[in-house]
Design an enzyme around this catalytic site. Structure first.
Site, PDB file in Angstrom:
ATOM      1  CG  LEU A   1      -2.203   0.723   1.159  1.00  0.00           C
ATOM      2  CD1 LEU A   1      -3.137   0.285   2.266  1.00  0.00           C
ATOM      3  CD2 LEU A   1      -2.000   2.215   1.193  1.00  0.00           C
TER       4      LEU A   1
ATOM      5  CD  GLU B   1      -1.787   5.218  -2.250  1.00  0.00           C
ATOM      6  OE1 GLU B   1      -1.027   5.537  -1.311  1.00  0.00           O
ATOM      7  OE2 GLU B   1      -2.809   4.525  -2.076  1.00  0.00           O
TER       8      GLU B   1
ATOM      9  CD  GLN C   1      -7.872   0.126  -3.496  1.00  0.00           C
ATOM     10  OE1 GLN C   1      -7.801   0.560  -2.345  1.00  0.00           O
ATOM     11  NE2 GLN C   1      -7.541  -1.109  -3.806  1.00  0.00           N
TER      12      GLN C   1
ATOM     13  N   PRO D   1      -0.812  11.628  -3.663  1.00  0.00           N
ATOM     14  CG  PRO D   1      -0.592   9.986  -2.019  1.00  0.00           C
ATOM     15  CD  PRO D   1      -1.569  10.579  -2.975  1.00  0.00           C
TER      16      PRO D   1
ATOM     17  CG  HIS E   1     -13.332   6.812  -1.342  1.00  0.00           C
ATOM     18  ND1 HIS E   1     -12.767   7.241  -0.178  1.00  0.00           N
ATOM     19  CD2 HIS E   1     -12.994   5.497  -1.447  1.00  0.00           C
ATOM     20  CE1 HIS E   1     -12.133   6.236   0.403  1.00  0.00           C
ATOM     21  NE2 HIS E   1     -12.248   5.174  -0.351  1.00  0.00           N
TER      22      HIS E   1
END
Lengths: 364, 325
Positions: free
Chosen positions: B61, B63, B85, B92, B132
């Site tokens: 995990l 980025e 995702q 980032p 999101h």
């Protein structure tokens, strides 16, 4: 229940001490010519560095980051690499890049405000990376590509002590550990990130031990001992090529100069500390070693200095006599093909230059 | 007879990835949960089973590590297609994209290039957690050296992604997650590409030009049904480099322009479109160029996001105002 799950230790390697005495049990097998090569590459680095600083002071070149005092951390790893291996520098590795075959005039061009200094073909060296630590994942990715393509190539990436505080460092080392990548991480711990001392970058006792958390070995070496930086890198490259994954090498050295020509280190550090490190000079100690072995003499030194001076002067001449780049270059390399917008903007700029010329005005 | 399937956008993306991986052994897919799990939206479903874990890579995990390593993979001769995702988690990656991916060709005067694709689902309307639902296309479109592609339907999604993967430059491929499964279209099973840098006239008209991209194209289509004007609807498809020719030609014909976007207004892609039109079609304009955008706030949590994202009624109303100017 309480128990100890992991214990670790950190290895330190020094072969040549500051008085030029070598631990013969640790000395790599090197012929006389090879020992001289180590010395000559460091001298090339030093003379280049002094020249670059002078050029900057005279306004003939831009801001420059001196490598003074870090020649052994530059040259040892470079000479431990095989021709097919790849080097990803940060910005204090001029001697390393030169030892790997990057021309001095290309480096002068880079520091002299000209992007063409990055266009160095046929040498497995990537351009300088300024933003700190961001090049580390590139090296991990490049090593990954070599692994996936089944090529026996090691990738070596440089960065400083400050870079180890950044996220890119952590994410790149973590990836390299997880995927067992053939990459060598070389930290030039020169004790200073501009004005912030090493102790304020990390509470860890060594930077080398950060590797342990990522599941691979880390070693601290005397970064002013070119044999130690060479041996540690040689071992790391062998590990990489034999499929045994990454290594972190912390070269414990010292930045003898200001951070860059735009900095004044006197404002934040003690001259006594600098004087202490002067005694550990990497070139001086190898000279003492070579003298004891009958590999160094005054006349050898004179000839070497003369030859190096000539080489650097020629590079300066080439750098300063290069015709200016074309304004097209600014647009040409943004994409593989110029977009309609860039074509239009280039046309506008050309026209604007012509128009200001014809009216007697200057473009800037 | 060419086999044709009715696919959703997410299925079309999956088909494009499969097609390009079969075609070119240097294409690798990497990201969080893209392997065994097939991606949180299932865009990479079945690829890991077919191509194995050297080509479909579940990463830690990380980025920055994913995009940074993708740059290295590209420099090392592979074609990485990496996934963030969600829109908010791609942030980032901006450092690596702006400081490196976008300028490697430029600063090395063509010695190196960085042919990678970063894909991620973007935009609101799926009742997701915060971070999101963003529409961050402006950051990428503003960056010289990047290309930015946003499909609005399944056919284009497959063809544009194939082009993005074959492109020699870094491409940001933003996927309209709100309509991932909302639209089905006939998508050829055979290989095809849709060229980057070309807008598409979805419907010809003579009264007003409506310009949109990604998920907002659906709202615009619905708005058309609410008006009686002759509307020319253009899907921009590639935000950078922008196909200004198609836009200008259309507005010269209609004399009116409404630009619809989900992102906040300030300094956004719609501003660039408006600037181009006011320069290139100035004498044809019969009304001020209208922008229908998100507001200059953070996109709200789902309880309020419907106020933020323009719906077909708001778009139709704005078209009407432009017509009555």
């Amino acid at each position: 229940m309480r128990k100890t799950l992991a214990k670790f230790s950190v290895e330190y390697l020094q072969i040549l001490d500051e008085n030029g005495r070598a631990d013969e049990t640790l000395m790599p097998v090197l012929g006389d010519a090879r020992v001289r090569e180590f010395y000559e590459q460091m001298v090339r680095g030093r003379v280049f560095d002094e020249t670059a600083l002078a050029l900057q002071r005279e306004g003939r070149m831009g801001t420059y980051a001196s490598i003074r005092g870090q020649e052994a951390s530059n040259v040892g790893p470079a000479l431990a690499m095989d021709k097919e291996d790849w080097l990803f520098p940060a910005f204090r590795e001029d001697a390393s890049m030169v030892a790997r075959g990057v021309s001095m005039e290309a480096l002068l061009r880079y520091w002299g405000w000209d992007e063409r200094g990055n266009d160095v073909r046929d040498v497995n060296v990537f351009p300088v990376a300024v933003p700190v630590s961001t090049q580390i994942p590139h090296a991990a990715g490049f090593a990954w590509a070599m692994k996936l393509r089944k090529k026996r190539v090691a990738t070596l990436v440089y960065f400083g002590d400050g870079a180890t505080s950044k996220g890119d460092f952590a994410e790149a080392l973590n990836l390299a550990g997880v995927f067992n990548l053939p990459v060598v991480f070389v930290c030039q711990n020169n004790q200073w990130a501009i004005s912030v001392p090493r102790a304020k970058q990390s509470a860890a006792e060594t930077l080398a031990q950060k590797a342990i958390a990522y599941g691979f070995p880390g070693i601290q070496v005397d970064g002013n001992d070119v044999f130690a930086t060479y041996v540690a890198t040689k071992e790391a490259i062998r590990r990489a090529k034999e499929g045994n994954g990454p290594t972190l090498i912390e070269c414990f050295t010292y930045r003898m100069s200001d951070h860059t020509t735009a900095d004044d280190a006197k404002k934040y550090r003690d001259a006594k500390q600098v004087a202490e490190w002067e005694k550990k000079d990497p070139i001086k100690r190898l000279q003492l070693y070579m003298k004891a072995k009958g590999l160094w003499s005054e006349s050898y030194e004179r000839a070497l200095r003369e030859q190096t001076r000539k080489e650097v002067d020629e590079a300066v001449k080439k750098y300063e006599s290069m015709p200016p780049a074309q304004i097209e270059d600014m647009f040409r390399y943004t994409y593989a093909e110029m977009t309609p917008q860039l074509k239009e903007q280039l046309g506008y700029l050309k026209k604007s230059i012509e128009e200001t010329k014809s009216t007697g005005g200057a473009n800037r | 007879m060419v086999p044709i399937a009715k696919l959703t956008i997410v299925e079309a993306i999956n088909a494009a990835l499969r097609q390009e991986m079969e075609r070119d052994a240097s294409v690798v897919v990497l990201g969080e949960d893209v392997g065994r799990d097939g991606g949180v939206f299932r865009a990479t479903d079945g690829l890991w089973e077919k191509f194995g874990d050297e080509r479909v890579i579940d990463t830690p995990l990380a980025e920055t590590g994913i995009i940074g390593a993708s740059i290295g993979l590209a420099l090392g001769g592979l074609k990485p297609v990496c996934e963030a995702q969600f829109d908010g988690f791609a942030t980032p990656m901006l450092d690596q994209l702006i400081n490196h991916a976008s300028r490697i060709r430029w600063r090395s005067r063509g010695r190196f290039s960085c042919p990678l694709v970063l894909r991620f689902p973007y935009g609101g309307g799926i009742r997701a957690l915060e971070h999101h639902s963003d529409s961050p296309e402006t950051y990428y479109a503003h960056t010289p050296g990047l290309k930015v592609v946003v499909p609005s339907g399944p056919y284009d999604a497959k063809g544009l992604l194939a082009s993005a993967i074959r492109d020699p430059d870094p491409v940001i491929f933003m996927e309209p997650k709100r309509v991932y499964r909302a639209i089905r279209e006939e998508v050829p099973e055979e290989e095809y590409t849709v060229p980057l840098g070309q807008a598409r006239v979805l419907q010809e008209g003579s009264d007003v030009t409506v310009i949109a991209w990604g998920a907002m194209v659906r709202e615009c289509r619905e708005a058309l049904a609410l008006t009686s004007y002759s509307i020319e609807l253009i899907d921009l498809r590639t935000l950078s480099p922008m196909d200004t020719k198609t836009l200008v030609e259309s507005v010269k014909k209609t004399g009116r322009a409404v630009i619809v976007q989900e992102a906040p207004r300030n300094c956004s892609v719609s501003a660039e479109v408006a600037a181009v039109l006011s320069r290139e079609a100035f004498t044809s304009l019969r009304a001020p160029i209208k922008r229908v955008t998100g507001f200059d706030t953070v996109i709200p949590y789902p309880r309020m996001e419907n106020y933020y994202i323009a719906d077909e009624k708001r778009i139709a109303k704005e078209i009407d105002k432009v017509m009555k100017y």
